[in-house]
Design an enzyme around this catalytic site. Structure first.
Site, PDB file in Angstrom:
ATOM      1  N   VAL A   1      63.270  10.000  12.679  1.00  0.00           N
ATOM      2  CA  VAL A   1      64.044  11.200  12.383  1.00  0.00           C
ATOM      3  C   VAL A   1      63.155  12.408  12.643  1.00  0.00           C
ATOM      4  CG1 VAL A   1      65.236  12.508  10.579  1.00  0.00           C
ATOM      5  CG2 VAL A   1      65.455  10.010  10.677  1.00  0.00           C
TER       6      VAL A   1
ATOM      7  N   GLU B   1      45.342  -5.810  -8.361  1.00  0.00           N
ATOM      8  CA  GLU B   1      45.627  -7.064  -7.639  1.00  0.00           C
ATOM      9  C   GLU B   1      44.615  -7.289  -6.515  1.00  0.00           C
ATOM     10  OE1 GLU B   1      47.584  -9.367  -8.480  1.00  0.00           O
ATOM     11  OE2 GLU B   1      49.402  -8.584  -9.389  1.00  0.00           O
TER      12      GLU B   1
END
Length: 194
Positions: free
Chosen positions: A45, A136
């Protein structure tokens, strides 16, 4: 920009070799294959014409009734653009590949290094950001060093890698309740993360 949906929460697994990119990226055409009123178009876009209710791509304009913008997320280097070359983010598949390459190449470089101080530097990892992704990643990196790579090298002990998790906040997972943050921190310390 991409013709797939990316499940970002598991990018750390791609970065540490636990998953392949295809495990966290599903083709949009496959996901939407049963939606007869949906068309997938690959493009970027470049503008919006709100008055005409059109999204403008490089090669076409697309009319809409309702527009939902889901622009995604980017990395913040807190005004220090030079850090980008030293510390890749972890927002897309390219980032995950770069992080994975740096991790495993560091172990390989340490294996070849004859100078003990330089070897220690190759085995020193710093993860910046103690939110869910950083926690993590640091934990998975510790497991790789301690377990996965054990016995794979002749001149280094991967389990001796130094893994540090840093954040401006005083605790890991600062958006979570303190008891959960404390449990996560204890689990990281148990893995050898500082």
């Amino acid at each position: 920009r991409h013709n797939y949906h990316l499940f970002q929460p598991l990018l750390y697994q791609v970065a540490t070799g636990g998953l392949s990119p295809g495990d966290v990226a599903s083709p949009l055409r496959w996901i939407l294959r049963r939606q007869a009123n949906t068309q997938v178009l690959l493009g970027e876009v470049i503008d919006l014409d709100v008055n005409s209710r059109e999204v403008i791509l490089m090669d076409r304009r697309i009319r809409y009734d309702t527009l939902i913008l889901a622009a995604g997320a980017g990395n913040s280097y807190f005004g220090h653009a030079a850090w980008r070359a030293l510390a890749p983010g972890l927002k897309d598949l390219e980032d995950a590949g770069e992080v994975r390459n740096r991790i495993f190449c560091a172990f390989e470089a340490a294996e070849k290094e004859v100078d003990e101080n330089a070897r220690r530097e190759w085995l020193s990892f710093v993860v910046v950001g103690a939110g869910p992704t950083g926690v993590e990643l640091a934990g998975a990196l510790a497991e790789i060093a301690r377990d996965t790579l054990r016995g794979h090298f002749r001149t280094i002990e991967p389990g001796e890698a130094s893994i540090q998790l840093v954040d401006l906040a005083p605790a890991v997972l600062p958006a979570f309740p303190r008891d959960l943050s404390g449990k996560a921190e204890a689990a990281l310390v148990e893995l050898g993360v500082r």
